[in-house]
Design an enzyme around this catalytic site. Structure first.
Site, short mmCIF file in Angstrom:
data_model
loop_
_atom_site.label_atom_id
_atom_site.label_comp_id
_atom_site.label_asym_id
_atom_site.label_seq_id
_atom_site.Cartn_x
_atom_site.Cartn_y
_atom_site.Cartn_z
N ASP A 1 -35.35 -54.29 -1.67
CA ASP A 1 -34.59 -53.34 -0.83
C ASP A 1 -34.59 -53.66 0.67
O ASP A 1 -34.77 -52.75 1.49
CB ASP A 1 -35.12 -51.91 -1.05
CG ASP A 1 -34.92 -51.41 -2.48
OD1 ASP A 1 -34.42 -52.19 -3.31
OD2 ASP A 1 -35.29 -50.27 -2.76
N LYS B 1 -30.30 -50.69 -8.48
CA LYS B 1 -31.01 -49.58 -9.13
C LYS B 1 -30.68 -48.28 -8.41
O LYS B 1 -30.27 -48.29 -7.25
CB LYS B 1 -32.52 -49.84 -9.10
CG LYS B 1 -33.04 -50.00 -7.69
CD LYS B 1 -34.48 -50.43 -7.67
CE LYS B 1 -34.97 -50.57 -6.26
NZ LYS B 1 -34.87 -49.35 -5.44
N CYS C 1 -40.67 -48.22 -3.34
CA CYS C 1 -40.07 -49.18 -4.28
C CYS C 1 -40.94 -50.40 -4.55
O CYS C 1 -40.98 -50.89 -5.67
CB CYS C 1 -38.67 -49.54 -3.83
SG CYS C 1 -37.57 -48.11 -4.01
C1 VGL Z 1 -36.83 -46.30 -1.44
C2 VGL Z 1 -36.93 -44.05 -1.05
C3 VGL Z 1 -35.71 -43.86 -1.64
C4 VGL Z 1 -37.47 -47.64 -1.28
C5 VGL Z 1 -35.60 -46.13 -2.05
O1 VGL Z 1 -36.76 -48.68 -1.31
O2 VGL Z 1 -38.71 -47.68 -1.13
N1 VGL Z 1 -37.49 -45.25 -0.95
N2 VGL Z 1 -35.05 -44.91 -2.14
#
Ligand code: VGL
Ligand code: ZN
Length: 197
Positions: free
Chosen positions: A8, A106, A151
């Site tokens: 991410d 995702k 994540c």
């Molecule tokens: C994430 C919160 C919501 C992350 C993704 O990538 O850690 N955290 N969506």
């Protein structure tokens, strides 16, 4: 065979983004520099439809970072982030996406969040990444990216439980750290047999 999983590294998790993680952009160049040393490089991308159920804006009276109870368990509510097709959902400009063999998205199901790159937050619905890694004969995973305590941690724990050798390179991760979430995630990763470096 050894894979680097880059979690991410997207605009919304970097300074200026909707769910900015402090120092999120500091890790991009060093991650790029690592890529050449792996048999496979996999990027994950948080990829929510507009109006996703993890967004506080969908829950009247609730604010970002409050908790709610979902059918699959407790869920943190987030600011709207990483909406499909938005600038915030794109990979950070500096990230070397050319080297990636695979991009796994995702969080695209409206009613369920997905922190882990392996299973959604019901811990049942698979993303397909396990099968991909096994088909390629990959046994060792190194994880880097955002955010350490969400994540990255959920992905690392799931991977260890699935039987992969898992190392999290903590200097190439940055955390949200919400109410002690980093300490909690660190404990869970260690208990699952993840190596923290
Ligand atoms: C994430 C919160 C919501 C992350 C993704 O990538 O850690 N955290 N969506
Ligand atoms: Zn998300």
């Amino acid at each position: 065979m050894r894979a680097l999983i880059v979690v991410d590294v997207q605009n919304d998790f970097c300074p200026g983004g909707a769910l900015a993680v402090a120092g999120g952009d500091e890790i991009v160049d060093p991650i790029n520099a690592l890529m050449a040393g792996y048999d496979a490089v996999i990027l994950t991308q948080d990829w929510h439809p507009e109006g996703h159920s993890s967004f506080a804006s969908e829950h009247p009276g609730k604010a970002p970072f409050e908790m709610i109870e979902m059918p699959y368990g407790p869920q943190v509510l987030w600011p709207d982030h990483c909406v499909q097709g938005s600038e915030g959902g794109k990979f950070h400009d500096w990230l070397n996406t050319t080297r990636a063999d695979m991009i796994i998205r995702k969080g695209f199901r409206p009613g369920i969040d997905s922190y882990s790159a392996f299973f959604e937050n019901d811990h049942e619905t698979a993303t397909g990444l396990e099968g991909y890694l096994r088909d390629r004969g990959i046994s060792d995973l190194h994880l880097v990216g955002l955010a350490t305590d969400f994540c990255v941690a959920y992905s690392a724990e799931d991977a260890a439980r699935l039987g992969f050798q898992v190392t999290v390179l903590t200097e190439l991760c940055r955390a949200i750290d919400l109410d002690g979430s980093l300490a909690a995630a660190t404990g869970r990763m260690q208990a699952a047999g993840v190596t923290l470096k």
